[in-house]
Design a protein around this motif. Sequence first.
Motif, PDB file in Angstrom:
ATOM      1  N   ALA A  38       2.746  56.796 -22.046  1.00  8.53           N
ATOM      2  CA  ALA A  38       3.447  57.562 -22.265  1.00  8.53           C
ATOM      3  C   ALA A  38       4.694  56.988 -23.320  1.00  8.53           C
ATOM      4  O   ALA A  38       5.499  56.929 -24.275  1.00  8.53           O
ATOM      5  N   THR A  39       4.646  55.553 -23.415  1.00 16.36           N
ATOM      6  CA  THR A  39       4.974  54.719 -24.659  1.00 16.36           C
ATOM      7  C   THR A  39       4.885  55.338 -26.068  1.00 16.36           C
ATOM      8  O   THR A  39       6.063  55.194 -26.519  1.00 16.36           O
ATOM      9  N   ALA A  40       3.738  55.305 -26.374  1.00 15.08           N
ATOM     10  CA  ALA A  40       2.671  55.425 -26.977  1.00 15.08           C
ATOM     11  C   ALA A  40       3.575  57.141 -27.817  1.00 15.08           C
ATOM     12  O   ALA A  40       4.723  57.522 -28.781  1.00 15.08           O
ATOM     13  N   MET A  41       3.345  57.521 -26.557  1.00 12.34           N
ATOM     14  CA  MET A  41       3.858  59.583 -26.995  1.00 12.34           C
ATOM     15  C   MET A  41       5.293  59.465 -27.085  1.00 12.34           C
ATOM     16  O   MET A  41       6.180  59.911 -27.707  1.00 12.34           O
ATOM     17  N   GLY A  42       6.394  58.433 -27.082  1.00 12.50           N
ATOM     18  CA  GLY A  42       7.902  57.948 -27.337  1.00 12.50           C
ATOM     19  C   GLY A  42       7.811  57.873 -28.695  1.00 12.50           C
ATOM     20  O   GLY A  42       8.551  58.501 -29.386  1.00 12.50           O
ATOM     21  N   GLU A  43       6.781  57.141 -28.344  1.00 11.89           N
ATOM     22  CA  GLU A  43       7.525  56.589 -30.403  1.00 11.89           C
ATOM     23  C   GLU A  43       6.600  57.008 -30.906  1.00 11.89           C
ATOM     24  O   GLU A  43       7.378  57.956 -32.161  1.00 11.89           O
ATOM     25  N   ALA A  44       5.471  58.669 -30.763  1.00  8.09           N
ATOM     26  CA  ALA A  44       5.374  59.692 -31.148  1.00  8.09           C
ATOM     27  C   ALA A  44       6.736  60.409 -31.731  1.00  8.09           C
ATOM     28  O   ALA A  44       7.024  61.499 -32.668  1.00  8.09           O
ATOM     29  N   GLY A  45       7.695  60.939 -30.623  1.00  8.89           N
ATOM     30  CA  GLY A  45       8.807  61.542 -30.610  1.00  8.89           C
ATOM     31  C   GLY A  45       9.837  61.277 -31.473  1.00  8.89           C
ATOM     32  O   GLY A  45      10.617  62.105 -32.461  1.00  8.89           O
ATOM     33  N   ARG A  46       9.861  59.680 -31.525  1.00 13.61           N
ATOM     34  CA  ARG A  46      10.326  59.333 -32.619  1.00 13.61           C
ATOM     35  C   ARG A  46      10.754  59.545 -33.262  1.00 13.61           C
ATOM     36  O   ARG A  46      11.380  59.493 -34.866  1.00 13.61           O
ATOM     37  N   ALA A  47       9.032  58.965 -34.133  1.00 13.13           N
ATOM     38  CA  ALA A  47       8.156  59.657 -35.244  1.00 13.13           C
ATOM     39  C   ALA A  47       8.790  60.638 -36.080  1.00 13.13           C
ATOM     40  O   ALA A  47       9.440  61.307 -37.078  1.00 13.13           O
ATOM     41  N   LEU A  48       9.068  61.802 -35.297  1.00  9.23           N
ATOM     42  CA  LEU A  48       8.874  63.064 -35.456  1.00  9.23           C
ATOM     43  C   LEU A  48      10.666  63.320 -36.107  1.00  9.23           C
ATOM     44  O   LEU A  48      10.886  63.835 -36.436  1.00  9.23           O
ATOM     45  N   ILE A  49      11.541  62.642 -35.049  1.00  8.92           N
ATOM     46  CA  ILE A  49      12.758  62.504 -35.447  1.00  8.92           C
ATOM     47  C   ILE A  49      12.868  62.140 -36.753  1.00  8.92           C
ATOM     48  O   ILE A  49      14.093  62.347 -37.273  1.00  8.92           O
ATOM     49  N   ARG A  50      12.139  60.815 -37.345  1.00 10.31           N
ATOM     50  CA  ARG A  50      12.533  60.393 -38.169  1.00 10.31           C
ATOM     51  C   ARG A  50      12.313  61.527 -39.169  1.00 10.31           C
ATOM     52  O   ARG A  50      12.750  61.404 -40.645  1.00 10.31           O
ATOM     53  N   MET A  51      11.077  62.286 -39.429  1.00  5.22           N
ATOM     54  CA  MET A  51      10.861  63.128 -40.520  1.00  5.22           C
ATOM     55  C   MET A  51      11.507  63.763 -40.445  1.00  5.22           C
ATOM     56  O   MET A  51      11.418  64.599 -41.232  1.00  5.22           O
ATOM     57  N   ALA A  52      12.199  64.867 -39.466  1.00  6.04           N
ATOM     58  CA  ALA A  52      12.963  65.646 -39.662  1.00  6.04           C
ATOM     59  C   ALA A  52      14.589  64.734 -40.134  1.00  6.04           C
ATOM     60  O   ALA A  52      15.599  65.956 -40.681  1.00  6.04           O
ATOM     61  N   ALA A  53      14.615  63.993 -39.860  1.00  4.86           N
ATOM     62  CA  ALA A  53      15.821  63.750 -40.756  1.00  4.86           C
ATOM     63  C   ALA A  53      15.079  63.126 -42.708  1.00  4.86           C
ATOM     64  O   ALA A  53      16.764  63.367 -43.692  1.00  4.86           O
ATOM     65  N   ILE A  54      14.030  62.700 -42.819  1.00  2.44           N
ATOM     66  CA  ILE A  54      13.802  61.700 -44.034  1.00  2.44           C
ATOM     67  C   ILE A  54      13.158  62.556 -44.537  1.00  2.44           C
ATOM     68  O   ILE A  54      12.469  62.338 -45.772  1.00  2.44           O
ATOM     69  N   GLY A  55      12.007  62.755 -44.214  1.00  2.00           N
ATOM     70  CA  GLY A  55      10.741  64.037 -44.459  1.00  2.00           C
ATOM     71  C   GLY A  55      10.859  64.933 -45.294  1.00  2.00           C
ATOM     72  O   GLY A  55      12.217  65.583 -45.310  1.00  2.00           O
ATOM     73  N   SER A  56       9.797  65.169 -46.733  1.00  2.00           N
ATOM     74  CA  SER A  56       9.961  65.793 -47.286  1.00  2.00           C
ATOM     75  C   SER A  56       9.594  67.591 -46.155  1.00  2.00           C
ATOM     76  O   SER A  56       9.184  67.429 -45.619  1.00  2.00           O
ATOM     77  N   PRO A  57       9.699  68.323 -47.120  1.00  2.00           N
ATOM     78  CA  PRO A  57       9.923  69.575 -47.090  1.00  2.00           C
ATOM     79  C   PRO A  57       8.308  70.007 -45.706  1.00  2.00           C
ATOM     80  O   PRO A  57       8.255  70.631 -45.024  1.00  2.00           O
ATOM     81  N   ASP A  58       7.342  69.759 -46.343  1.00  2.00           N
ATOM     82  CA  ASP A  58       5.552  69.584 -45.955  1.00  2.00           C
ATOM     83  C   ASP A  58       5.760  68.878 -44.600  1.00  2.00           C
ATOM     84  O   ASP A  58       5.638  69.371 -44.478  1.00  2.00           O
ATOM     85  N   ASP A  59       6.709  67.852 -45.257  1.00  2.00           N
ATOM     86  CA  ASP A  59       5.931  67.087 -43.541  1.00  2.00           C
ATOM     87  C   ASP A  59       7.377  67.380 -41.877  1.00  2.00           C
ATOM     88  O   ASP A  59       6.148  67.450 -41.560  1.00  2.00           O
ATOM     89  N   ARG A  60       8.027  68.130 -42.983  1.00  2.00           N
ATOM     90  CA  ARG A  60       8.443  69.169 -41.777  1.00  2.00           C
ATOM     91  C   ARG A  60       8.195  70.249 -41.287  1.00  2.00           C
ATOM     92  O   ARG A  60       8.421  70.301 -39.575  1.00  2.00           O
ATOM     93  N   THR A  61       7.643  71.072 -42.225  1.00  2.00           N
ATOM     94  CA  THR A  61       6.543  71.590 -42.049  1.00  2.00           C
ATOM     95  C   THR A  61       5.737  71.481 -41.295  1.00  2.00           C
ATOM     96  O   THR A  61       5.499  72.712 -39.637  1.00  2.00           O
ATOM     97  N   TRP A  62       4.980  70.119 -41.085  1.00  2.00           N
ATOM     98  CA  TRP A  62       3.468  69.739 -40.139  1.00  2.00           C
ATOM     99  C   TRP A  62       4.446  69.317 -39.096  1.00  2.00           C
ATOM    100  O   TRP A  62       3.687  69.680 -37.887  1.00  2.00           O
ATOM    101  N   ALA A  63       5.257  68.888 -39.284  1.00  2.00           N
ATOM    102  CA  ALA A  63       6.002  68.107 -37.978  1.00  2.00           C
ATOM    103  C   ALA A  63       6.410  69.204 -36.904  1.00  2.00           C
ATOM    104  O   ALA A  63       6.207  68.588 -35.461  1.00  2.00           O
ATOM    105  N   THR A  64       6.745  69.904 -37.515  1.00  2.00           N
ATOM    106  CA  THR A  64       7.740  71.109 -36.547  1.00  2.00           C
ATOM    107  C   THR A  64       5.340  71.913 -36.461  1.00  2.00           C
ATOM    108  O   THR A  64       6.495  72.267 -34.605  1.00  2.00           O
ATOM    109  N   ALA A  65       4.892  72.261 -35.860  1.00  2.00           N
ATOM    110  CA  ALA A  65       3.435  72.580 -35.888  1.00  2.00           C
ATOM    111  C   ALA A  65       3.243  71.518 -34.845  1.00  2.00           C
ATOM    112  O   ALA A  65       3.355  72.607 -33.378  1.00  2.00           O
TER     113      ALA A  65
END
Length: 537
Positions: A38-65
């Motif tokens: 559960a702790t690691a999954m929380g870190e993964a969720g926060r990493a996806l949020i950061r990717m939405a904020a500063i990630g490139s377009p293909d990063d965000r496309t991958w993260a969406t999936a």
Amino acid sequence: MRHFRATVLFVLAALAVMPSSASADERADLLGKACGDATAMGEAGRALIRMAAIGSPDDRTWATAIAGAVIDRKLECDAAGAVLPVAQEVVDAATFSPRNRGEGSRSPLLNLRNRALFETAQAALALRGAPELARRAAALRTLERQAPGLPEQLFEAAIRDEPDPGLKAQISAVAQAAALNSPEQAKRIAAIERIAAIPNRRAMTLLAPLVNDPAYAKSPDFKRAVDMANARISRGIAIGDTLATVYNGLSFASILFMAAIGLAVIFGLMGVINLAQGELIMLGAYVTWLVQESLRHLAPGLLEWYLIIAVPFVFLVTAAIGIGLETTLLRHLYRRPLMSLLATWAVSLFLINLVRVVFGTQNLQFVTPFYITGGLPVIGDFIFTWNRMFAIAFAVLTLAATWTVIRLTPLGLNIRAVTQNRTMAGCIGIPVRRVDMLAFGLGSGLAGLAGLALAPIYSVNPQMGQNFIIDSFMVVVLGGVGTIVGTLVAALGIGQVNVLIEPVWGAVAAKVIVLLMIIGFLQWRPEGLFAIKGRRK
């Protein structure tokens, strides 16, 4: 997710033509956390949020999936990493290249806290990349509740990339509200300064609770920033309200002037109380509509310019109607004022019912051209709207054209001569009857132009003219019968006074108060503001 398979197929196609920004190791690390406890999954969720904020377009496309797959339990973890089922095959979740499932694959299960994190990441990614406006708006509503804990770059990037002005303003408002609740005082002060840079009532509403904030009493810098911002906003709102009052008054005055200028010519020259003047305004609006519909069928490319193209048609048609009315009816009633009053009232009723029979009683629909759409924010809540500016500019052009005709043409010279002394004008050879006919046509044409200006901003129906006849007479009588300057000054005065009174007492009371003020003024100065010297019948 109901459409998960279609989403992943779209992502596969998009990634096929995009260079990868995040390394395979970074994506593998994020997937490892998504497949962890559960702790690691929380870190993964926060990493996806950061990717939405500063990630490139293909990063965000991958993260969406990935975010959608984790929420819908489509992601399967095995000893080699993670896979996603797509159509009839399985692909590696990090690279989206085909591979087989490993032994003992399982789908990670989100607890309530982590599900909220992944749903927030999904909304953040949708705000940055969803093609549909409705989805981006829904994502913003989801993020609004967690805005203070989200990266500032998320909203900054969303504001920069958002094509819709309305949603961009909403994102900006959410970002400002989030910055005000930041735990860092420097960020809060910076947010206060940004909000105060656009002084309006929304900004005042955002900053009002800060005077009760504990930091307001403890931090002199914070208190100074709040006080300066509130003072700046209050000053901006006051200036904006003043400008809005003046602008609205000018707009209302321009409508009154256009409605009254034709009547000023007719009433001033012949002393005829033309109760059909309002219906000539109405006919001008209907001719404008006919021009619009003709362009819709014959020249659709010119439809946006129908207001400009309609000007000569409106003037000529209503002027011809006025000339016909003067020639056939009013010419025989000049020395019988009561009969001319009743006759024009009958003409008014006839025109209203004729239009009802021909066009019906419903309001006409007008195209709103691009040059009268929207507005320009100035200061406070004052918006410089283009439709009101069109009415003001059209009134100025009408004034200039009327003044040119009256002051600089032979017809205008004859009109002024007949207005001052009809008998003497006839004695020196001026064709008084012909001047009457042309002056009545000029006044009728000007009334038609008033209808054209009103068409895109007013309800156009057979009854619309009756709403202007009383106001027109008030303007003409107050200004002084037969004077263009008096008509202009009276329209400006009545327009501004009405706009000042209406917010306090209401529209009906404003008209009553203005009427009483005019009656009181005429008791003191019966000839109006500007009287024509030597005028005799």
